[in-house]
Structures are given as C-alpha cells and as structure tokens.
Write a protein that holds these residues in place. Structure first.
Motif, mmCIF file in Angstrom:
data_model
loop_
_atom_site.group_PDB
_atom_site.id
_atom_site.type_symbol
_atom_site.label_atom_id
_atom_site.label_comp_id
_atom_site.label_asym_id
_atom_site.label_seq_id
_atom_site.Cartn_x
_atom_site.Cartn_y
_atom_site.Cartn_z
ATOM 1 N N ALA A 88 12.789 141.728 31.586
ATOM 2 C CA ALA A 88 13.415 140.606 30.892
ATOM 3 C C ALA A 88 14.485 139.923 31.723
ATOM 4 O O ALA A 88 15.013 138.888 31.311
ATOM 5 C CB ALA A 88 14.025 141.086 29.569
ATOM 6 N N LEU B 167 18.950 143.745 19.858
ATOM 7 C CA LEU B 167 19.998 144.568 20.463
ATOM 8 C C LEU B 167 21.303 143.789 20.604
ATOM 9 O O LEU B 167 22.395 144.354 20.488
ATOM 10 C CB LEU B 167 19.527 145.059 21.840
ATOM 11 C CG LEU B 167 20.381 146.135 22.515
ATOM 12 C CD1 LEU B 167 20.388 147.410 21.686
ATOM 13 C CD2 LEU B 167 19.866 146.414 23.916
ATOM 14 N N ALA C 239 16.036 135.835 24.688
ATOM 15 C CA ALA C 239 16.699 136.766 23.776
ATOM 16 C C ALA C 239 18.028 136.209 23.292
ATOM 17 O O ALA C 239 18.386 136.337 22.115
ATOM 18 C CB ALA C 239 16.895 138.115 24.459
ATOM 19 N N TRP D 50 15.383 142.720 22.715
ATOM 20 C CA TRP D 50 16.665 142.389 23.313
ATOM 21 C C TRP D 50 17.505 141.511 22.385
ATOM 22 O O TRP D 50 18.733 141.672 22.298
ATOM 23 C CB TRP D 50 16.467 141.699 24.650
ATOM 24 C CG TRP D 50 16.265 142.638 25.785
ATOM 25 C CD1 TRP D 50 15.095 142.952 26.419
ATOM 26 C CD2 TRP D 50 17.272 143.424 26.438
ATOM 27 N NE1 TRP D 50 15.294 143.874 27.418
ATOM 28 C CE2 TRP D 50 16.633 144.183 27.453
ATOM 29 C CE3 TRP D 50 18.646 143.562 26.253
ATOM 30 C CZ2 TRP D 50 17.329 145.055 28.283
ATOM 31 C CZ3 TRP D 50 19.344 144.431 27.078
ATOM 32 C CH2 TRP D 50 18.692 145.163 28.069
ATOM 33 N N SER E 20 19.010 135.292 19.550
ATOM 34 C CA SER E 20 20.167 135.942 18.937
ATOM 35 C C SER E 20 21.075 134.933 18.250
ATOM 36 O O SER E 20 21.716 135.262 17.240
ATOM 37 C CB SER E 20 20.952 136.716 20.001
ATOM 38 O OG SER E 20 21.539 135.839 20.945
ATOM 39 N N LEU F 288 15.641 137.279 29.186
ATOM 40 C CA LEU F 288 16.941 137.424 28.539
ATOM 41 C C LEU F 288 17.454 136.097 28.009
ATOM 42 O O LEU F 288 18.176 136.063 27.007
ATOM 43 C CB LEU F 288 17.944 138.022 29.525
ATOM 44 C CG LEU F 288 19.300 138.426 28.930
ATOM 45 C CD1 LEU F 288 19.120 139.515 27.893
ATOM 46 C CD2 LEU F 288 20.254 138.884 30.027
#
Length: 316
Positions: free
Chosen positions: A247, A99, A162, A96, A166, A159
């Motif tokens: 997630a 992504l 993630a 994730w 990120s 998430l």
C-alpha cells in the motif's frame, strides 16, 4: 346473594371491557398493520431487484480462475482475466482506512460522551456533522493534495486511497459509536466510581466492554459506507492490471474502480469465427466483480454479527 351476583356481573363486564377491543380500534389496527407491511414490501422491492439483477448477471462469471487471476496481459475480448488484484486492493486499502479511522473515531466518541463540555465539544460535533456531508470526490482530492506536498504530483499508491476513505469513515464511526456509548446506563459508571475505580479505567473496563457489540456495528457501518466508493480511489490510487500488495508503493486496483473501468469499455471487437474472443466479456467482468463486492460486504456483516453475539452482555 344478590349483592354477590351483581359484584360478579360487574367484574365480568369490567373484564370484558378491558379484554375486548372496540371495532373501530380493531379496524385501525388492521389498517395500520397492512400499511406497515406494504411499506416494508415497497422498501424491499428495490433491494430484491438489485440483488437478483447482480446475481443473474454475475453468477455465470464467477469461477476459481476469475477469483485468482489478474488482468495483467489481458486485452480485448480475452475471457481469461480475473479480479484477484482488485479484491486484494479493496481489502488492503479498506483495512488501512479502518486502521486509521477506527481509533480516531472511537476516541473522539469517548471524548464527546465522557469528557466533552463547552465550546471545544460543540466545535468537534459541528465539524463531525460537516464531514458527514463531504462529497467522496472531495476526500480523494484532499488526499491527492496532501500527498503531493510530500511526494510530488505524480504520486499514486494505496495509502492515499486509505486516507481518502478514512476522511469518509471517521464521521460515521464517531456518530455511531457516540450513540452506542450513550446507551450504556449511568448506573454502571456510578457503581464503578463508588468502588474507587478511576474514570479512565471505568471507560476501558466497563463502558467499552458493555458497548463493544454496538461499537462493532458502527465500525461495520463505516466500512460498508466506503468499501464501494469509486471516485476518491480513482483519483487517489489510479488503476493497474497487476497484483500489488504494497500500500506504500505503486498503483492499486479496487473492485469499485474495476467495475467502473470494465463497464465503461463496453463491447469488444471480435473477428468472425474467433473462438478466444467474447464480445461482452468486459460487462461480464463488471457484473462478476459487483457480485463479489456484495459477497464481501455480506461476509463482513456476518462476522460482525458473530462478534456482537460473542461480546454482547449476558443477561443470564
């Protein structure tokens, strides 16, 4: 005849001067070669030592059960637990994060190389440099603060981790992809423009196609940068002993957090003669998870090499 002989002698002497190295230069070359190989050996020592230590301590713990079971219901010195939940959590959260980060990073790199001019481009470059030096724990706190606004202070799910990763991945993707795009010869762009191809299509079909191998390397570097992060995931995702593939709901375990948690437990207390209790099982779990994490990174790099070979421009 004498003139021809003298010409030949002069040619021989010139050839000898051009092909024979001076003793001083030969010594310098050998000294520098020894120094370079010595520096290479010194740089490899910590890496080889690290790999050997992890392999020596973790190989004995690797088994089918260890890779396919979770730690749900495992307490004390029980050796029947595994890292399946942590492996899945690592792959899902990192996936994730990639992504989220890869499209943003590549688009920013394209903007800086192909369109970036003036104060906006300089500001973007400055903030990318600032983000490169952000401590990982700050990224985790940012994710917690962001999701607390919408879901409350007790929210912890994959998430969030993630998003935290990120924040760390984006500047690495931008910087590495920017350098790869700069390596594309301008002659290719000019040839495309001369044929009447629009700039956006030139970027998609020529620039990105030519640099796809380097872009893949940049993405893998960013993944390697964050896949071993512990602090932001410990803050944003929390810990759990159960398997969770979603997630968007519930806490998730990751390999770095699992390693930290198991190693911090230390030795278990076993009764005398207790056959199903291993005092140092937590340490064995930590070393086994560390070896698994290294193996995952190696597999990702091998996949990247294959992609590079497949998409690299053909020279013949």
């Amino acid at each position: 005849m004498s003139a021809d002989t003298s010409t030949m002698d002069s040619t021989e002497r010139t050839r000898a001067l051009l092909t024979t190295a001076e003793p001083r230069r030969r010594r310098t070359d050998r000294i520098m070669a020894v120094l370079i190989w010595g520096a290479f050996g010194l740089a490899m020592l910590p890496l080889v030592s690290l790999l050997w230590t992890v392999l020596f301590n973790g190989a004995g713990r690797i088994s089918i059960e260890f890779l396919t079971y979770s730690m749900r219901g495992i307490f004390g010195g029980d050796p029947s637990g595994g890292i399946y939940h942590a492996m899945m959590g690592t792959l899902i959260i990192t996936g994730w994060a990639a992504l989220i980060s890869v499209p943003i990073g590549i688009l920013v790199a394209i903007y800086l190389v192909e369109y970036g001019r003036g104060p906006l481009a300089r500001s973007v470059t400055f903030f990318v440099d600032v983000m490169t030096g952000i401590p990982s724990i700050v990224a985790g706190l940012f994710a917690v603060s962001l999701f607390t606004i919408f879901f409350g202070p007790g929210a912890r799910f994959g998430l969030m981790g993630a998003v935290a990763l990120s924040v760390l991945m984006i500047p690495v993707v931008v910087r590495s992809c920017e350098e790869m795009l700069k390596l594309v010869p301008n002659e290719l762009r000019e040839a495309s423009y001369a044929l009447g191809v629009p700039k956006w299509l030139t970027i998609v079909r020529v620039v990105l196609r030519t640099s796809v191998a380097g872009l893949t390397t940049g993405v893998l570097l960013s993944v390697a940068r964050v896949i071993g992060e512990t602090a932001p995931l410990l803050v944003a995702v929390g810990v759990t002993d159960s398997i969770n593939f979603n997630a968007f709901e519930g806490r998730m375990m990751t390999l770095p957090v699992f390693i930290y948690r198991q190693y911090s437990q230390g030795l278990a207390t076993c009764r005398e003669g207790q056959a199903d209790c291993v005092a140092d099982i937590a340490l064995q779990n930590a070393w086994g998870a560390a070896l698994t994490l290294i193996a995952i990174v190696m597999l990702l790099n091998i996949a990247g090499r294959l992609v590079n070979r497949w998409f690299a421009p053909k020279t013949r």
